[in-house]
Design a protein around this motif. Structure first.
Motif, PDB file in Angstrom:
ATOM      1  N   GLY A 227      10.036 -10.256   1.002  1.00  0.00           N
ATOM      2  CA  GLY A 227       9.719 -11.483   0.290  1.00  0.00           C
ATOM      3  C   GLY A 227      10.160 -11.457  -1.158  1.00  0.00           C
ATOM      4  N   PHE A 228       9.694 -12.447  -1.903  1.00  0.00           N
ATOM      5  CA  PHE A 228      10.061 -12.562  -3.310  1.00  0.00           C
ATOM      6  C   PHE A 228       8.832 -12.281  -4.163  1.00  0.00           C
ATOM      7  N   ASN A 229       8.879 -11.188  -4.886  1.00  0.00           N
ATOM      8  CA  ASN A 229       7.814 -10.823  -5.808  1.00  0.00           C
ATOM      9  C   ASN A 229       8.496 -10.481  -7.131  1.00  0.00           C
ATOM     10  N   TYR A 230       8.547 -11.460  -8.034  1.00  0.00           N
ATOM     11  CA  TYR A 230       9.301 -11.323  -9.289  1.00  0.00           C
ATOM     12  C   TYR A 230       8.876 -10.090 -10.077  1.00  0.00           C
ATOM     13  N   SER A 231       7.595  -9.847 -10.171  1.00  0.00           N
ATOM     14  CA  SER A 231       7.103  -8.683 -10.920  1.00  0.00           C
ATOM     15  C   SER A 231       7.552  -7.382 -10.265  1.00  0.00           C
ATOM     16  N   ALA A 232       7.393  -7.280  -8.958  1.00  0.00           N
ATOM     17  CA  ALA A 232       7.789  -6.062  -8.248  1.00  0.00           C
ATOM     18  C   ALA A 232       9.290  -5.823  -8.358  1.00  0.00           C
ATOM     19  N   LEU A 233      10.070  -6.882  -8.250  1.00  0.00           N
ATOM     20  CA  LEU A 233      11.527  -6.753  -8.379  1.00  0.00           C
ATOM     21  C   LEU A 233      11.904  -6.218  -9.756  1.00  0.00           C
ATOM     22  N   ASN A 234      11.339  -6.793 -10.794  1.00  0.00           N
ATOM     23  CA  ASN A 234      11.671  -6.350 -12.147  1.00  0.00           C
ATOM     24  C   ASN A 234      11.144  -4.944 -12.435  1.00  0.00           C
ATOM     25  N   ASN A 235       9.971  -4.614 -11.934  1.00  0.00           N
ATOM     26  CA  ASN A 235       9.461  -3.254 -12.106  1.00  0.00           C
ATOM     27  C   ASN A 235      10.369  -2.242 -11.422  1.00  0.00           C
ATOM     28  N   PHE A 236      10.896  -2.613 -10.267  1.00  0.00           N
ATOM     29  CA  PHE A 236      11.845  -1.752  -9.569  1.00  0.00           C
ATOM     30  C   PHE A 236      13.140  -1.620 -10.379  1.00  0.00           C
ATOM     31  N   GLY A 237      13.678  -2.728 -10.850  1.00  0.00           N
ATOM     32  CA  GLY A 237      14.919  -2.707 -11.626  1.00  0.00           C
ATOM     33  C   GLY A 237      14.802  -1.923 -12.915  1.00  0.00           C
ATOM     34  N   GLU A 238      13.629  -1.949 -13.527  1.00  0.00           N
ATOM     35  CA  GLU A 238      13.411  -1.232 -14.785  1.00  0.00           C
ATOM     36  C   GLU A 238      13.629   0.265 -14.630  1.00  0.00           C
ATOM     37  N   LYS A 239      13.412   0.799 -13.447  1.00  0.00           N
ATOM     38  CA  LYS A 239      13.609   2.234 -13.200  1.00  0.00           C
ATOM     39  C   LYS A 239      15.063   2.658 -13.424  1.00  0.00           C
ATOM     40  N   PHE A 240      15.980   1.718 -13.344  1.00  0.00           N
ATOM     41  CA  PHE A 240      17.405   2.016 -13.496  1.00  0.00           C
ATOM     42  C   PHE A 240      17.917   1.668 -14.893  1.00  0.00           C
ATOM     43  N   ALA A 241      17.066   1.101 -15.706  1.00  0.00           N
ATOM     44  CA  ALA A 241      17.465   0.620 -17.035  1.00  0.00           C
ATOM     45  C   ALA A 241      17.603   1.776 -18.019  1.00  0.00           C
ATOM     46  N   THR A 242      18.609   1.671 -18.887  1.00  0.00           N
ATOM     47  CA  THR A 242      18.807   2.670 -19.938  1.00  0.00           C
ATOM     48  C   THR A 242      18.600   2.078 -21.324  1.00  0.00           C
ATOM     49  N   GLY A 243      18.275   0.802 -21.398  1.00  0.00           N
ATOM     50  CA  GLY A 243      18.123   0.140 -22.685  1.00  0.00           C
ATOM     51  C   GLY A 243      16.763   0.354 -23.317  1.00  0.00           C
ATOM     52  N   GLU A 244      16.726   0.144 -24.629  1.00  0.00           N
ATOM     53  CA  GLU A 244      15.463   0.204 -25.362  1.00  0.00           C
ATOM     54  C   GLU A 244      14.644  -1.066 -25.135  1.00  0.00           C
ATOM     55  N   TYR A 245      15.345  -2.183 -24.907  1.00  0.00           N
ATOM     56  CA  TYR A 245      14.686  -3.454 -24.635  1.00  0.00           C
ATOM     57  C   TYR A 245      15.060  -3.930 -23.245  1.00  0.00           C
ATOM     58  N   LEU A 246      14.128  -4.627 -22.605  1.00  0.00           N
ATOM     59  CA  LEU A 246      14.375  -5.248 -21.303  1.00  0.00           C
ATOM     60  C   LEU A 246      14.398  -6.750 -21.476  1.00  0.00           C
ATOM     61  N   LEU A 247      15.347  -7.394 -20.827  1.00  0.00           N
ATOM     62  CA  LEU A 247      15.409  -8.847 -20.784  1.00  0.00           C
ATOM     63  C   LEU A 247      15.328  -9.246 -19.318  1.00  0.00           C
ATOM     64  N   LEU A 248      14.300  -9.995 -18.950  1.00  0.00           N
ATOM     65  CA  LEU A 248      14.139 -10.480 -17.582  1.00  0.00           C
ATOM     66  C   LEU A 248      14.788 -11.849 -17.511  1.00  0.00           C
ATOM     67  N   LEU A 249      15.839 -11.957 -16.706  1.00  0.00           N
ATOM     68  CA  LEU A 249      16.641 -13.180 -16.685  1.00  0.00           C
ATOM     69  C   LEU A 249      16.741 -13.717 -15.263  1.00  0.00           C
ATOM     70  N   ASN A 250      16.606 -15.023 -15.108  1.00  0.00           N
ATOM     71  CA  ASN A 250      16.807 -15.652 -13.806  1.00  0.00           C
ATOM     72  C   ASN A 250      18.296 -15.706 -13.487  1.00  0.00           C
ATOM     73  N   ASN A 251      18.607 -15.687 -12.201  1.00  0.00           N
ATOM     74  CA  ASN A 251      20.010 -15.690 -11.788  1.00  0.00           C
ATOM     75  C   ASN A 251      20.681 -17.060 -11.910  1.00  0.00           C
ATOM     76  N   ASP A 252      19.941 -18.084 -12.274  1.00  0.00           N
ATOM     77  CA  ASP A 252      20.530 -19.418 -12.450  1.00  0.00           C
ATOM     78  C   ASP A 252      20.630 -19.796 -13.927  1.00  0.00           C
ATOM     79  N   THR A 253      20.645 -18.785 -14.800  1.00  0.00           N
ATOM     80  CA  THR A 253      20.745 -19.010 -16.242  1.00  0.00           C
ATOM     81  C   THR A 253      22.204 -18.977 -16.658  1.00  0.00           C
ATOM     82  N   GLU A 254      22.579 -19.829 -17.607  1.00  0.00           N
ATOM     83  CA  GLU A 254      23.938 -19.810 -18.156  1.00  0.00           C
ATOM     84  C   GLU A 254      23.849 -19.625 -19.666  1.00  0.00           C
TER      85      GLU A 254
END
Length: 142
Positions: free
Chosen positions: A92-119
Motif C-alpha cells: 500500500g501507500f504509507n507516505y511516512s513509512a516510504l520516506n523513513n525507508f528512503g532516509e536510510k539511503f540518504a547521505t545529506g545533512e538535510y532531507l527534503l520530502l518531495l511529491n513526484n508530481d512537483t515541478e
C-alpha cells in the motif's frame, strides 16, 4: 514607499548569500508508476536547480508498468552520481513509512520530502530552503 522597497531588496541579497553554508540535501521522492509526472519532476530538478550538492532518492512503491522501470534505468544512467532508486517492499501507500525507508539511503545533512508530481520553476529554490535551514534560530532546537 518605492525607495523603502528598493532598499529592502538591496539589503536582502548580501544577507542571503552570507548566512548559509552549502551542505548536501537528500531529496526523497516516493513514487509508484505515474512515470510522466516523475519524469517532469526529475527533469525539472536537474534542468533548473542551481544548488550544486543534492542527491535524489526515488523510493519505488510497488509499480507495475514496465515503462516505469525503464525510466528508472534511464534516469540512473543519466545521473549516476546523485540519483538512486530504492525499492520499498511494504504494501500500500504509507507516505511516512516510504520516506523513513528512503532516509536510510540518504547521505545529506538535510532531507527534503518531495511529491513526484512537483515541478521546479525557480532556479534558486534549494538555496532558499538551505539558507533558512542554516539559520540557527530556525534549525536548532531550543
Amino acid at each position: 514607499m518605492p525607495a523603502r522597497t528598493a532598499a529592502a531588496k538591496s539589503w536582502s541579497r548580501p544577507w542571503r548569500t552570507a548566512c548559509w553554508q552549502q551542505v548536501r540535501v537528500s531529496i526523497l521522492i516516493p513514487t509508484c508508476d505515474h512515470i510522466r509526472d516523475l519524469e517532469l519532476c526529475v527533469d525539472s530538478i536537474y534542468a533548473r536547480t542551481t544548488y550544486p550538492d543534492f542527491e535524489l532518492i526515488l523510493i519505488e512503491n510497488n509499480s507495475k508498468q514496465p515503462e516505469t522501470f525503464r525510466a528508472y534505468e534511464r534516469m540512473q544512467k543519466e545521473h549516476p552520481d546523485n540519483l538512486k532508486v530504492v525499492t520499498w517492499e511494504g504494501k500500500g501507500f504509507n507516505y511516512s513509512a516510504l520516506n523513513n525507508f528512503g532516509e536510510k539511503f540518504a547521505t545529506g545533512e538535510y532531507l527534503l520530502l518531495l511529491n513526484n508530481d512537483t515541478e521546479v520553476i525557480t532556479a534558486a529554490w534549494l538555496e532558499e530552503m538551505v539558507m533558512y535551514l542554516s539559520l540557527i534560530h530556525i534549525s536548532e532546537p531550543t
